[in-house]
Design a protein around this motif. Structure first.
Motif, PDB file in Angstrom:
ATOM      1  N   HIS A  70       0.826  -1.222   0.000  1.00  0.00           N
ATOM      2  CA  HIS A  70       0.000   0.000   0.000  1.00  0.00           C
ATOM      3  C   HIS A  70       0.855   1.265   0.000  1.00  0.00           C
ATOM      4  N   GLU A  71       1.970   1.189  -0.739  1.00  0.00           N
ATOM      5  CA  GLU A  71       2.797   2.379  -0.918  1.00  0.00           C
ATOM      6  C   GLU A  71       2.103   3.303  -1.922  1.00  0.00           C
ATOM      7  N   ASP A  72       1.732   4.474  -1.475  1.00  0.00           N
ATOM      8  CA  ASP A  72       0.997   5.395  -2.348  1.00  0.00           C
ATOM      9  C   ASP A  72       1.817   5.824  -3.558  1.00  0.00           C
ATOM     10  N   ARG A  73       3.135   5.894  -3.378  1.00  0.00           N
ATOM     11  CA  ARG A  73       3.987   6.362  -4.471  1.00  0.00           C
ATOM     12  C   ARG A  73       4.913   5.244  -4.947  1.00  0.00           C
ATOM     13  N   ALA A  74       4.417   4.007  -4.925  1.00  0.00           N
ATOM     14  CA  ALA A  74       5.265   2.867  -5.311  1.00  0.00           C
ATOM     15  C   ALA A  74       5.752   2.982  -6.749  1.00  0.00           C
ATOM     16  N   ALA A  75       4.914   3.552  -7.624  1.00  0.00           N
ATOM     17  CA  ALA A  75       5.282   3.652  -9.038  1.00  0.00           C
ATOM     18  C   ALA A  75       6.388   4.667  -9.282  1.00  0.00           C
ATOM     19  N   THR A  76       6.768   5.423  -8.245  1.00  0.00           N
ATOM     20  CA  THR A  76       7.848   6.405  -8.407  1.00  0.00           C
ATOM     21  C   THR A  76       8.983   6.158  -7.415  1.00  0.00           C
ATOM     22  N   MET A  77       8.915   5.058  -6.658  1.00  0.00           N
ATOM     23  CA  MET A  77       9.915   4.817  -5.615  1.00  0.00           C
ATOM     24  C   MET A  77      11.083   4.016  -6.192  1.00  0.00           C
ATOM     25  N   PRO A  78      12.271   4.586  -6.194  1.00  0.00           N
ATOM     26  CA  PRO A  78      13.398   3.955  -6.873  1.00  0.00           C
ATOM     27  C   PRO A  78      13.745   2.555  -6.396  1.00  0.00           C
ATOM     28  N   ARG A  79      13.505   2.226  -5.128  1.00  0.00           N
ATOM     29  CA  ARG A  79      13.915   0.887  -4.696  1.00  0.00           C
ATOM     30  C   ARG A  79      13.151  -0.181  -5.457  1.00  0.00           C
ATOM     31  N   TYR A  80      11.878   0.055  -5.744  1.00  0.00           N
ATOM     32  CA  TYR A  80      11.098  -0.908  -6.510  1.00  0.00           C
ATOM     33  C   TYR A  80      11.509  -0.896  -7.984  1.00  0.00           C
ATOM     34  N   LEU A  81      11.691   0.299  -8.524  1.00  0.00           N
ATOM     35  CA  LEU A  81      12.068   0.420  -9.937  1.00  0.00           C
ATOM     36  C   LEU A  81      13.467  -0.119 -10.197  1.00  0.00           C
ATOM     37  N   ILE A  82      14.419   0.270  -9.357  1.00  0.00           N
ATOM     38  CA  ILE A  82      15.803  -0.142  -9.566  1.00  0.00           C
ATOM     39  C   ILE A  82      15.990  -1.612  -9.207  1.00  0.00           C
ATOM     40  N   GLY A  83      15.400  -2.037  -8.089  1.00  0.00           N
ATOM     41  CA  GLY A  83      15.488  -3.447  -7.728  1.00  0.00           C
ATOM     42  C   GLY A  83      14.848  -4.339  -8.779  1.00  0.00           C
ATOM     43  N   GLY A  84      13.696  -3.917  -9.305  1.00  0.00           N
ATOM     44  CA  GLY A  84      13.044  -4.675 -10.364  1.00  0.00           C
ATOM     45  C   GLY A  84      13.845  -4.674 -11.648  1.00  0.00           C
ATOM     46  N   SER A  85      14.493  -3.553 -11.959  1.00  0.00           N
ATOM     47  CA  SER A  85      15.329  -3.478 -13.166  1.00  0.00           C
ATOM     48  C   SER A  85      16.517  -4.423 -13.069  1.00  0.00           C
ATOM     49  N   ALA A  86      17.173  -4.432 -11.899  1.00  0.00           N
ATOM     50  CA  ALA A  86      18.300  -5.350 -11.698  1.00  0.00           C
ATOM     51  C   ALA A  86      17.839  -6.795 -11.824  1.00  0.00           C
ATOM     52  N   ALA A  87      16.670  -7.094 -11.266  1.00  0.00           N
ATOM     53  CA  ALA A  87      16.128  -8.450 -11.377  1.00  0.00           C
ATOM     54  C   ALA A  87      15.774  -8.784 -12.822  1.00  0.00           C
ATOM     55  N   GLY A  88      15.283  -7.788 -13.568  1.00  0.00           N
ATOM     56  CA  GLY A  88      14.912  -8.014 -14.965  1.00  0.00           C
ATOM     57  C   GLY A  88      16.111  -8.338 -15.832  1.00  0.00           C
ATOM     58  N   LEU A  89      17.209  -7.583 -15.659  1.00  0.00           N
ATOM     59  CA  LEU A  89      18.419  -7.871 -16.431  1.00  0.00           C
ATOM     60  C   LEU A  89      19.003  -9.225 -16.035  1.00  0.00           C
ATOM     61  N   THR A  90      18.967  -9.514 -14.740  1.00  0.00           N
ATOM     62  CA  THR A  90      19.437 -10.814 -14.260  1.00  0.00           C
ATOM     63  C   THR A  90      18.653 -11.949 -14.892  1.00  0.00           C
ATOM     64  N   ALA A  91      17.327 -11.807 -14.909  1.00  0.00           N
ATOM     65  CA  ALA A  91      16.481 -12.867 -15.456  1.00  0.00           C
ATOM     66  C   ALA A  91      16.636 -13.000 -16.967  1.00  0.00           C
ATOM     67  N   ALA A  92      16.889 -11.898 -17.652  1.00  0.00           N
ATOM     68  CA  ALA A  92      17.040 -11.943 -19.104  1.00  0.00           C
ATOM     69  C   ALA A  92      18.278 -12.710 -19.520  1.00  0.00           C
ATOM     70  N   PHE A  93      19.371 -12.560 -18.752  1.00  0.00           N
ATOM     71  CA  PHE A  93      20.649 -13.135 -19.155  1.00  0.00           C
ATOM     72  C   PHE A  93      21.240 -14.117 -18.143  1.00  0.00           C
ATOM     73  N   GLY A  94      20.584 -14.312 -17.000  1.00  0.00           N
ATOM     74  CA  GLY A  94      21.166 -15.159 -15.974  1.00  0.00           C
ATOM     75  C   GLY A  94      22.440 -14.572 -15.409  1.00  0.00           C
TER      76      GLY A  94
END
Length: 452
Positions: free
Chosen positions: A156-180
């Motif tokens: 219930h983070e009101d500003r989750a869509a702008t909070m860098p920990r979610y965006l950056i953590g998800g981005s790092a996970a996305g690159l990891t998942a794309a290439f292992g």
């Protein structure tokens, strides 16, 4: 609607991170990485299945049969129409997705996370199915960032869509998942996205990246992206090859960025309707299937194949030229798809050109060809993206060639310095403004529709 804030989102989120309990921080990161790994794992499985079916169909039929040709071009028309519909529905899924995520972290673009996940998933599958020269890494990074926002909404983070920990953590996970490649994911989060390093942010991104790696490698069982057979070290007398490769790929990166950005800007300024603009690379893909399938996503020459492919230098130079042009045309059309995989393959082809000359001069042995390829891959990545640490970690993890870290790292930094000295702007910096323009156009269409 685009937003602006007096306090940079990254600084605001770093303050919020310090107030979180350790267990809550770890749970958020595990969910972000685990869900991202699952989404990207399904995406990779879906593409592998589609790719297998396409190759099986083409190999099982004669392209000289007019009915087969008609079915192929009809399918490409349908795919182009789908690609255009996705862009019209959600402009944020256009092109790579990395510039959009970086702009969101900076507080200049919104993140419609739920729409982005499914639309980017399907739109990128459409581009890859059509044989376009695009990659999955940018879309995976954007989907990972969107998943992170979704995890924030669970709390219930009101500003989750702008909070860098979610965006950056998800981005790092996305690159990891794309290439292992978890180390590359972490480097990307702090080098390319320029995230201030703090203990909570480092813990969050690390846990998210390794959670995504666990899902991809252990649960889905994906192997190495580039399984070269031999990557023998360069001896000390051969180390002059390393700066040579760095300089060559640095200059090639400047050329690549120049062609790509000029094509994108020309397409934006032209009066070419967007449906026709999207259709162009799909039709070109169909023609290349008949006349030069080596550059297509499903039928092209892979980097490991270049290790033992007995092609003359002239054939390799032609392959490099056509690959670069087709990659730029595919990206300039605005369809969903990343830049990094075409860049890595372009680097491998450039390395094959250099290796061909070195081999003819007896400067390297056949067992060192793959080493030249992976050094060139990192060099071209570093010169175009201007992230040498990320490029080094990515290539090393994708090839399992940890013994070549010194050569790869030196070449990557030389390539980045070469591109800087020639005044070339990093490719994602050049594309950020385009993402802003796409968002503004989308908002204008929404307002016009409501006014109508």
């Amino acid at each position: 609607m685009a937003f602006h804030t007096l306090i940079p989102p990254t600084l605001r989120d770093l303050q919020a991170l310090r107030t979180l309990g350790v267990w809550q921080l770890l749970l958020q990161a595990l969910l972000t990485g685990g869900i991202t790994g699952a989404v990207i794992g399904l995406f990779r499985r879906a593409f592998d299945l589609i790719n297998m079916l396409i190759v099986r169909y083409v190999e099982g039929h004669s392209l000289a049969d007019p009915w087969v040709g008609a079915s192929i071009f009809a399918a490409l028309l349908v795919l182009a129409a789908l690609a255009w519909l996705f862009l019209r529905y959600e402009p944020l899924v256009a092109s790579s997705g990395i510039p959009q995520v970086e702009l969101t972290v900076a507080g200049h673009l919104p993140m419609r996370w739920a729409t982005v996940i499914w639309a980017k998933f399907l739109a990128t599958l459409v581009s890859l199915t059509g044989g376009l020269s695009v990659g999955r890494e940018g879309p995976c990074i954007q989907m990972g960032a969107a998943v992170g926002c979704g995890v924030g909404h669970i709390w219930h983070e009101d500003r989750a869509a702008t909070m860098p920990r979610y965006l950056i953590g998800g981005s790092a996970a996305g690159l990891t998942a794309a290439f292992g490649a978890p180390a590359a994911g972490l480097c990307f989060a702090f080098e390319e996205m320029k995230t201030p390093i703090s203990a909570p942010m480092l813990i969050f991104t690390s846990v998210a990246a390794f959670a995504a790696w666990f899902v991809i490698q252990v649960l889905f069982g994906f192997g190495l992206i580039f399984p070269f057979s031999r990557t023998e070290l360069l001896s000390l007398p051969q180390w002059w090859i390393v700066p040579l490769l760095g300089a060559v790929t640095g200059m090639l990166g400047v050329l690549y960025n120049g062609i790509l950005i000029r094509m994108v800007l020309w397409a934006d300024r032209s009066r070419l309707p967007q449906p026709l603009r999207v259709l162009t690379p799909f039709l070109l893909s169909g023609l290349l299937l008949y006349f030069y399938p080596q550059v297509l996503a499903s039928f092209g020459v892979s980097a490991p194949a270049l290790e033992k492919l007995p092609l003359p230098l002239s054939a390799l130079l032609l392959l490099l030229g056509v690959k670069v042009i087709f990659s730029c045309v595919s990206s300039a059309s605005g369809v969903s798809g990343g830049l990094l995989m075409p860049i890595l393959l372009g680097g491998a082809i450039a390395g094959a050109c250099v290796a061909s000359m070195l081999l003819s001069l007896s400067c390297i042995s056949p067992d060192q060809i793959a080493t030249v390829l992976l050094v060139s891959m990192a060099g071209l990545f570093a010169s175009t993206v201007r992230a040498p640490l990320t490029g080094t970690a990515l290539v090393i993890e994708m090839t399992n060639s940890f013994q070549n870290i010194p050569a790869v790292l030196v070449a990557a930094y030389i390539a980045a310095l070469t591109a800087n000295s020639l005044g070339s702007q990093p490719v994602y910096d050049s594309l950020k403004q385009r993402a802003v323009n796409l968002e503004k156009a989308h908002q204008a269409r929404i307002k016009h529709g409501k006014a109508g």
